[in-house]
Structure formats: structure tokens, C-alpha cells
Design a protein around this motif. Structure first.
Motif, PDB file in Angstrom:
ATOM      1  N   ILE A   1      55.067 -34.122  43.610  1.00  0.00           N
ATOM      2  CA  ILE A   1      56.522 -34.061  43.425  1.00  0.00           C
ATOM      3  C   ILE A   1      57.058 -35.277  42.672  1.00  0.00           C
ATOM      4  O   ILE A   1      58.270 -35.468  42.590  1.00  0.00           O
ATOM      5  CB  ILE A   1      57.242 -33.912  44.775  1.00  0.00           C
ATOM      6  N   ARG A   2      56.187 -36.092  42.119  1.00  0.00           N
ATOM      7  CA  ARG A   2      56.643 -37.253  41.347  1.00  0.00           C
ATOM      8  C   ARG A   2      56.133 -37.231  39.909  1.00  0.00           C
ATOM      9  O   ARG A   2      56.392 -38.153  39.153  1.00  0.00           O
ATOM     10  CB  ARG A   2      56.171 -38.562  42.014  1.00  0.00           C
ATOM     11  N   LYS A   3      55.433 -36.199  39.503  1.00  0.00           N
ATOM     12  CA  LYS A   3      54.795 -36.153  38.185  1.00  0.00           C
ATOM     13  C   LYS A   3      55.813 -35.828  37.095  1.00  0.00           C
ATOM     14  O   LYS A   3      56.713 -35.016  37.287  1.00  0.00           O
ATOM     15  CB  LYS A   3      53.678 -35.100  38.183  1.00  0.00           C
TER      16      LYS A   3
ATOM     17  N   ARG B   1      49.146 -25.726  37.352  1.00  0.00           N
ATOM     18  CA  ARG B   1      49.128 -25.243  38.732  1.00  0.00           C
ATOM     19  C   ARG B   1      48.608 -26.310  39.691  1.00  0.00           C
ATOM     20  O   ARG B   1      49.118 -26.456  40.806  1.00  0.00           O
ATOM     21  CB  ARG B   1      48.272 -23.985  38.837  1.00  0.00           C
ATOM     22  N   GLU B   2      47.604 -27.050  39.291  1.00  0.00           N
ATOM     23  CA  GLU B   2      47.017 -28.059  40.163  1.00  0.00           C
ATOM     24  C   GLU B   2      47.998 -29.178  40.495  1.00  0.00           C
ATOM     25  O   GLU B   2      47.813 -29.906  41.470  1.00  0.00           O
ATOM     26  CB  GLU B   2      45.761 -28.654  39.508  1.00  0.00           C
ATOM     27  N   ASP B   3      49.048 -29.322  39.685  1.00  0.00           N
ATOM     28  CA  ASP B   3      50.002 -30.415  39.896  1.00  0.00           C
ATOM     29  C   ASP B   3      51.278 -29.959  40.593  1.00  0.00           C
ATOM     30  O   ASP B   3      52.227 -30.746  40.713  1.00  0.00           O
ATOM     31  CB  ASP B   3      50.368 -31.051  38.550  1.00  0.00           C
ATOM     32  N   LEU B   4      51.325 -28.722  41.046  1.00  0.00           N
ATOM     33  CA  LEU B   4      52.545 -28.225  41.695  1.00  0.00           C
ATOM     34  C   LEU B   4      52.901 -29.024  42.941  1.00  0.00           C
ATOM     35  O   LEU B   4      54.076 -29.164  43.286  1.00  0.00           O
ATOM     36  CB  LEU B   4      52.380 -26.745  42.060  1.00  0.00           C
TER      37      LEU B   4
ATOM     38  N   LYS C   1      50.770 -25.190  47.053  1.00  0.00           N
ATOM     39  CA  LYS C   1      51.002 -25.096  45.605  1.00  0.00           C
ATOM     40  C   LYS C   1      51.961 -23.934  45.351  1.00  0.00           C
ATOM     41  O   LYS C   1      51.610 -22.891  44.808  1.00  0.00           O
ATOM     42  CB  LYS C   1      49.682 -24.901  44.869  1.00  0.00           C
ATOM     43  N   PHE C   2      53.208 -24.151  45.791  1.00  0.00           N
ATOM     44  CA  PHE C   2      54.238 -23.125  45.731  1.00  0.00           C
ATOM     45  C   PHE C   2      55.165 -23.384  44.549  1.00  0.00           C
ATOM     46  O   PHE C   2      55.681 -24.495  44.366  1.00  0.00           O
ATOM     47  CB  PHE C   2      55.074 -23.110  47.014  1.00  0.00           C
ATOM     48  N   LEU C   3      55.415 -22.334  43.773  1.00  0.00           N
ATOM     49  CA  LEU C   3      56.342 -22.447  42.654  1.00  0.00           C
ATOM     50  C   LEU C   3      57.750 -22.783  43.131  1.00  0.00           C
ATOM     51  O   LEU C   3      58.470 -23.572  42.502  1.00  0.00           O
ATOM     52  CB  LEU C   3      56.358 -21.139  41.861  1.00  0.00           C
ATOM     53  N   LYS C   4      58.159 -22.180  44.234  1.00  0.00           N
ATOM     54  CA  LYS C   4      59.512 -22.406  44.725  1.00  0.00           C
ATOM     55  C   LYS C   4      59.691 -23.842  45.206  1.00  0.00           C
ATOM     56  O   LYS C   4      60.767 -24.433  45.041  1.00  0.00           O
ATOM     57  CB  LYS C   4      59.843 -21.411  45.836  1.00  0.00           C
ATOM     58  N   LEU C   5      58.654 -24.408  45.792  1.00  0.00           N
ATOM     59  CA  LEU C   5      58.717 -25.803  46.210  1.00  0.00           C
ATOM     60  C   LEU C   5      58.854 -26.708  44.989  1.00  0.00           C
ATOM     61  O   LEU C   5      59.694 -27.621  44.954  1.00  0.00           O
ATOM     62  CB  LEU C   5      57.465 -26.159  47.005  1.00  0.00           C
TER      63      LEU C   5
ATOM     64  N   TRP D   1      62.735 -34.500  52.546  1.00  0.00           N
ATOM     65  CA  TRP D   1      62.248 -33.293  53.237  1.00  0.00           C
ATOM     66  C   TRP D   1      60.897 -32.876  52.680  1.00  0.00           C
ATOM     67  O   TRP D   1      59.969 -32.542  53.442  1.00  0.00           O
ATOM     68  CB  TRP D   1      63.246 -32.139  53.073  1.00  0.00           C
ATOM     69  N   GLY D   2      60.736 -32.900  51.339  1.00  0.00           N
ATOM     70  CA  GLY D   2      59.486 -32.483  50.714  1.00  0.00           C
ATOM     71  C   GLY D   2      58.308 -33.310  51.159  1.00  0.00           C
ATOM     72  O   GLY D   2      57.204 -32.775  51.399  1.00  0.00           O
ATOM     73  N   ASP D   3      58.500 -34.613  51.313  1.00  0.00           N
ATOM     74  CA  ASP D   3      57.400 -35.478  51.766  1.00  0.00           C
ATOM     75  C   ASP D   3      56.933 -35.088  53.162  1.00  0.00           C
ATOM     76  O   ASP D   3      55.721 -34.998  53.435  1.00  0.00           O
ATOM     77  CB  ASP D   3      57.854 -36.940  51.757  1.00  0.00           C
ATOM     78  N   LEU D   4      57.885 -34.854  54.065  1.00  0.00           N
ATOM     79  CA  LEU D   4      57.524 -34.457  55.435  1.00  0.00           C
ATOM     80  C   LEU D   4      56.894 -33.070  55.470  1.00  0.00           C
ATOM     81  O   LEU D   4      55.937 -32.829  56.225  1.00  0.00           O
ATOM     82  CB  LEU D   4      58.762 -34.486  56.329  1.00  0.00           C
ATOM     83  N   PHE D   5      57.453 -32.151  54.699  1.00  0.00           N
ATOM     84  CA  PHE D   5      56.933 -30.778  54.638  1.00  0.00           C
ATOM     85  C   PHE D   5      55.467 -30.790  54.204  1.00  0.00           C
ATOM     86  O   PHE D   5      54.623 -30.113  54.812  1.00  0.00           O
ATOM     87  CB  PHE D   5      57.787 -29.975  53.658  1.00  0.00           C
ATOM     88  N   ILE D   6      55.167 -31.552  53.168  1.00  0.00           N
ATOM     89  CA  ILE D   6      53.787 -31.624  52.660  1.00  0.00           C
ATOM     90  C   ILE D   6      52.879 -32.306  53.685  1.00  0.00           C
ATOM     91  O   ILE D   6      51.746 -31.865  53.931  1.00  0.00           O
ATOM     92  CB  ILE D   6      53.765 -32.364  51.311  1.00  0.00           C
TER      93      ILE D   6
END
Length: 646
Positions: free
Chosen positions: A407-409, A401-404, A585-589, A568-573
Motif C-alpha cells: 500500500i506504499r508503492k 498483481r504481486e504488488d496489490l 491481493k484484492f483489487l478493491k483493497l 485501517w489497511g495496516d491493521l487489516f493486512i
């Protein structure tokens, strides 16, 4: 014709032959009991009634009777035109122990033979309607959910205005037509129920249609047969591997290699989603539907390319303590998988299945390809923990969960081998897994953790974009710019195929299609509000979203798509991580960023497995039939109603 008929046993005069027949039939009984007339006299009276001539008006009036025989042997006649016999008349129960001749006990028996022929035929072993008009009427009534009163009005209108040289081809009333359909012997439409569990002295049933019958029904549709795929297609665009229909994906390729060269893959698609059925949300049903990945997507998106397989049981706890117990949760999981096993097992017994297509037996190996559902339902199929707070909340992989948010792991994907190792060693909780045997581990060519595919409607429209709007509003509140945004939205002029939000953003009332309308305008609405990258995040979103709707993907397209997702994910975060209580820490993301591209390679383009065309099935197969039921034995009544529509 104006004629007066006088009863031979009392002073009563009636104006029509119909009323006279009714009255005499009742009066015979009264007179016989009081005077002990002989049966010969009664026979003469009835004979005199039958010998009277009938004209067309009399025949039409006789058709106005609605005769309903109740189980208690009472006979009720509803006469609709004669004033003397308006309303319901109960003739009471005629005992066989009386001395009235048996042949006169029922009113039907004193009608002339020509009229008796209008009685509904015995329907045991009947597989089709008496005529095309009868079938067309019942199809119209069922498909448009008409009640008996409306249907009877259609029959009355038809009989009144049609120029018929013989008796009406329609049933005498809609209730008769419904009973006729209930008894029609069409094996493919038959349904049953199976007790899968007894808990707290309550039986829980799976109400179902045999899955082979559902498939036969799909394969009997001539239009569907024109749009079937049987073999893997190694599609290429500009010498690049491409992914479009399901038979272009890697899953189909592997599945086809595992069977005989003379057989074909029958791709089974399941869709399941529990839904409320009353306005208060206190009652629910859990329907499950089936379709075929062999059908081209454009054709499969039509309603008749999907079949209701049945209704899964929903367990009830005796109290709140039991409801929260781990034992009850495990029991619910076991019941779900036992129900699925019962429904699907007939497909996996023996060496494939033969289905008749165009009068030829085709050898298939049925395989479960994809399961289309929302996230909680996906967890039920995969038996992973539903809580987003569990240590390993993703049903695709073993990310913590902590790694959700990372986005590069690198992640370890779940499969039936590594998950079964946890189960066999009784350490399922270490992988966020229920300690329950998963039925899908035994299904060939299936990784249940990948087959529960991400759904664009729930992941994007009702998920990540909704979050993006909510966080944007929070950001605008801090900058005191929210009113300005709502004013901009309200000022947008009306335009074809664009919803106008005159009251600004009201998230609680928006549905998926309205969120898609907001995607078209938000990039302009938030422009030039002195918030860095706010407009850009909507630009990146639209680029990603448009790519997600592509009909085909080359390998290079998938690389561009993954890059668009990451950008998009980088900007969103960057914009919203500090606004989110969970720090995004969203599962859908996580699942969208990590797993959607691999899913395309496995099962084809995203358009092939979205819930957009399935959600409307709840209205057809759950909500409308529920409203038409009497709320008792709901599943049984709904299955009967649905079977008439198949």
C-alpha cells in the motif's frame, strides 16, 4: 326501469335495451340470410331500435360493454350484467360481399349519436389526454403497476358512484387507455431499436431512447431546474480548497476551461449494470441510465432525476467453446462499445448543443464526467482484463498483481495516451488491455480509467467489510470463540433503526444495509476476546467509513482521510493476510487505498457517485416491467411500459 323487449323476428324476449340491441343486430343477419328481407326492412328495424327512449340506467348498462376488434375482423362483446348474454359472444365475421347495408355491419353504427360520442377519439398526433381525470387514472394505473382487471374495477366504481351530468370522462376500459397512451405522439418519450450486430444468424439490437430526449425530459422538470449548477465553483472552507458537489472538482474546472466562455458544461453521468430478470437467473437484461452532474446531489438522488437510456445487447455463444474463445470476448467488447457509441454520439456532433431552459436556449458542451458501476462493468468500459489474476488487474493504474498488497508503492496511472500506445503497437496484453478500440478515447475531457469511479457500496459495504467479517469468523473458529460471538449478537436488545441478528452471523443472506448495521455492533461484539487488535481494526474501520460519508472535504480532511485508510489497511493486512487464500491481493483493497482520495479531488465527495440510489432502478425499469410482460420481445414491452411512466 323494468321493461321487456321482444325481437320482431323471433320469439325471444330480453330484459334490457342493450341485450335487445345485440340480439337484433345478430338476428337481422340470420333472418336476412334465410328470408332475403330487403335492406329497407332492415333499416326500419334498426331505426325502430334507435328511436326507443333511454334512461340513465340504460346508458350505464351500455357502458358495460367491452368491445375488442381483432385483426381477423371478428367482433367480441363481453356483457357483464344481463344473464342472457353473460360471457363472450362471438358474432363471427361479417363479409362485405353480403347484401347487408354497410352502415349496419358494426354495432357501434346503430347506437344513437349521443352514445357514439363516447367512442375513443383518433389518437394520431395527439399529445395530451382528453381530460385530467383520464390522465390521473392512467398515471395511477401505470405507476402502481395495476393490471387491467384492477384498473377496470376502478373505472366501474367511479362510474357507479360519481354523480355525472354527462358521460364518464374515463376510458371505457384500461386496455383502451393503454392503447391511447401507446399512440400518443410525444417525441421525448419515443423509443427505437438499432441493430448493432448480426452473429450466428441472430440480430442484436440496442433498444433505446435518444439521449437528447432523455436530457430534455430531465430539463423539463421544474423542480430539477431549481437545483441546477452551471459553472465551476472554487469552494473554500477556512481558506482551504474544498470538494463537495461535482462542480467543485478539478475535472469540471479543466473541462470548463476547454470550452467557450459563453457556454456551459453539461455533465453526463452514466450508470450501467447487467441484471437477471427471472427467478432462475437464466435471463438477463443490460440497462443503462443517464443523469446530470449539474443537478445538486440531494435532488439527483431522487428517482425522477435519472432516465432509462436503453438496453444494451447481451451476446449469446453457440457453445461453450465459442464462449471461452478470445474472438468471442473481443466481439462482446466491440459490440458493447459500438452500442455506447451509437447512444452517445449525438451529443458530440457539432459545436455544442442547445437545450431550452425556462424558455431560453442555453449553450452546452456535453461531457461524460463519471460512470457509476461495479468492478466488472468498469472493466468493460475501460476494456481492461476482468480477471483478478491478470498481471495488471487494476483499471486505474498499471500496478502488477504481486504488488496489490503493497500500500506504499508508486504506481503509473492509466490514461488514453499511454493505453493507446499499447493498442497501436498491438501489445495491449502487456498492460492487461483488450485489443479493442476504446470508444471513450475519442471523447474530450474524459479519462475513462479515472471516470469509472470507485463505488462505496461495492468496495466497502459488500466488499472489504464483508471480507473483514469472513476473516474474523475464520479467526474466531481457530480460537474456538465463534459461538460466543454469535451469542453476543443474539443477546443485543431491539433498538430503533438497528437490525437484530438473532441467529448470529449468516453472511450468505446479508445485503448492503445489513452490513452497515453490523458495522454499528461488531466493535463491541469482538471486544475482549483475547485476540490482539481485533477490536481495534473495527474501530479503525468505523473511523474511516464515517469520514467516507462526509458531504465536503477540505484538503486537510483528505489528508486525514488518507491516513485513516492507511491505518485501517495496516491493521487489516496484519490480522488477516495469512487467513486469506490470496494473501489479500484484492483489487478493491488496492483501489480504495490508492485511488479514492484522488477521485474526490476530481469529482467531488464520494456521496455524489455511489450506486446506493441507482440499484433500486432495476426494480422499476427491469424486474417489475418484465413480470408484466408476456416474455416475448421483452425489451420492446418494457420500453413501452417505462415510457408511460416517464
Amino acid at each position: 326501469m323494468s321493461t321487456s323487449f321482444q325481437c320482431p323476428h323471433c320469439p325471444r324476449n330480453v330484459s334490457t335495451r342493450n341485450a335487445y340491441s345485440q340480439h337484433v343486430n345478430r338476428c337481422i343477419n340470420t333472418v336476412y340470410l334465410s328470408t332475403e328481407e330487403s335492406s329497407e326492412d332492415i333499416s326500419d328495424i334498426v331505426s325502430s331500435v334507435n328511436e326507443m327512449s333511454l334512461d340513465d340506467e340504460d346508458v350505464s348498462r351500455i357502458n358495460e360493454f367491452q368491445i375488442i376488434r381483432e385483426e381477423n375482423s371478428q367482433v367480441f362483446y363481453q356483457y357483464e350484467s344481463d344473464q342472457d348474454y353473460a360471457g363472450d359472444i362471438s358474432f363471427g365475421e361479417i363479409s362485405h360481399s353480403s347484401n347487408i347495408p354497410e352502415e349496419y355491419e358494426n354495432f357501434d353504427e346503430i347506437l344513437p349519436a349521443s352514445l357514439q360520442s363516447n367512442k375513443e377519439p383518433e389518437v394520431e398526433n395527439i399529445k395530451e389526454f382528453p381530460n385530467e381525470a383520464y390522465a390521473a387514472l392512467m398515471a395511477f394505473v401505470i405507476e402502481n403497476n395495476l393490471n387491467n382487471k384492477a384498473g377496470n374495477a376502478i373505472i366501474e366504481f367511479f362510474n357507479k358512484h360519481s354523480d355525472l351530468s354527462q358521460l364518464s370522462p374515463l376510458p371505457k376500459n384500461i386496455e383502451t387507455g393503454r392503447k391511447f397512451m401507446d399512440k400518443m405522439n410525444i417525441s421525448q418519450l419515443s423509443y427505437s431499436k438499432y441493430c448493432v450486430l448480426t452473429h450466428n444468424r441472430q440480430d442484436y439490437f440496442v433498444h433505446y431512447r435518444p439521449i437528447k430526449n432523455c436530457i430534455k425530459d430531465l430539463l423539463s422538470n421544474p423542480d430539477i431546474l431549481k437545483n441546477l449548477m452551471f459553472r465551476y465553483e472554487d469552494s473554500k472552507i477556512e481558506d482551504e480548497k474544498s470538494y463537495g458537489e461535482q462542480n467543485s472538482g478539478n475535472w469540471w474546472k479543466r473541462a470548463e476551461r476547454s470550452i467557450s466562455n459563453h457556454a456551459n458544461i453539461l455533465s453526463i453521468i452514466l450508470y450501467s449494470d447487467a441484471t437477471t430478470i427471472d427467478t432462475l437467473g437464466k435471463s438477463s437484461l443490460h440497462p443503462i441510465y443517464v443523469s446530470l452532474g449539474n443537478i445538486f446531489t440531494w435532488r439527483r438522488n431522487k428517482k425522477d432525476a435519472k432516465q432509462l437510456l436503453g438496453y444494451l445487447p447481451i451476446l449469446s455463444a453457440k457453445n461453450e467453446k465459442e464462449k471461452k474463445s478470445s474472438e468471442f470476448k473481443e466481439l462482446a467488447c466491440e459490440t458493447f462499445h459500438n452500442s455506447i457509441k451509437f447512444l452517445l454520439d449525438p451529443l458530440f456532433q457539432g459545436d455544442g448543443v442547445d437545450f431550452n431552459i425556462d424558455d431560453k436556449d442555453i449553450w452546452f458542451f456535453p461531457r461524460i464526467s463519471t460512470i457509476i458501476c461495479d468492478w466488472p462493468e468498469a472493466c468493460t468500459f475501460s476494456l481492461t482484463y476482468k480477471s483478478a489474476n491478470s498481471n495488471y488487474p487494476c483499471h486505474f493504474c498499471l500496478v502488477q498483481r504481486e504488488d496489490l498488497i503493497d500500500i506504499r508503492k508508486e504506481v503509473i496511472l492509466r490514461n488514453h495516451v499511454n493505453m493507446k500506445e499499447y493498442f497501436d503497437s498491438n501489445t495491449s496484453k502487456l498492460a492487461g488491455l483488450e485489443q479493442v478500440n476504446n470508444y471513450f478515447w475519442s471523447i474530450p475531457n474524459l479519462n475513462i480509467y479515472a471516470a469509472t469511479v470507485p463505488d462505496r457500496t461495492h468496495h466497502l459495504d459488500l466488499g472489504l467489510f464483508k471480507y473483514q467479517i469472513e476473516f474474523t469468523m475464520e479467526l474466531l473458529k481457530k480460537k474456538k470463540s465463534l459461538n460466543k460471538v454469535n451469542e453476543r449478537i443474539a443477546d443485543i436488545p431491539r433498538h430503533l433503526q438497528l437490525k437484530v441478528f438473532k441467529k448470529g452471523i449468516q453472511l450468505s443472506r446479508l445485503i448492503a444495509s445489513e452490513y452497515r448495521d453490523m458495522m454499528k455492533i461488531m466493535v463491541f461484539v469482538v471486544d475482549n476476546l483475547q485476540i490482539e487488535d481485533l477490536s481495534e481494526v473495527y474501530v479503525k474501520w468505523n473511523e474511516m467509513y464515517l469520514l467516507s460519508r462526509s458531504e465536503k472535504f477540505k484538503e486537510s480532511d483528505l489528508e486525514n482521510f488518507q491516513k485513516a485508510i492507511n491505518d485501517w489497511g495496516d491493521l487489516f493486512i496484519k490480522l488477516f493476510q495469512n487467513i486469506s487464500n490470496s494473501h489479500l491481493k484484492f483489487l478493491k483493497l488496492h483501489s480504495w487505498i490508492y485511488h479514492i482520495v484522488d477521485t474526490i479531488r476530481e469529482y467531488g465527495a464520494i456521496n455524489r457517485y455511489t450506486t446506493e440510489t441507482y440499484e433500486s432502478l432495476h426494480k422499476t425499469y427491469v424486474k417489475i416491467p418484465y413480470r408484466l410482460s408476456n416474455k416475448k420481445e421483452v425489451e420492446k414491452q418494457i420500453m413501452e411500459n417505462v415510457n408511460k411512466k416517464q
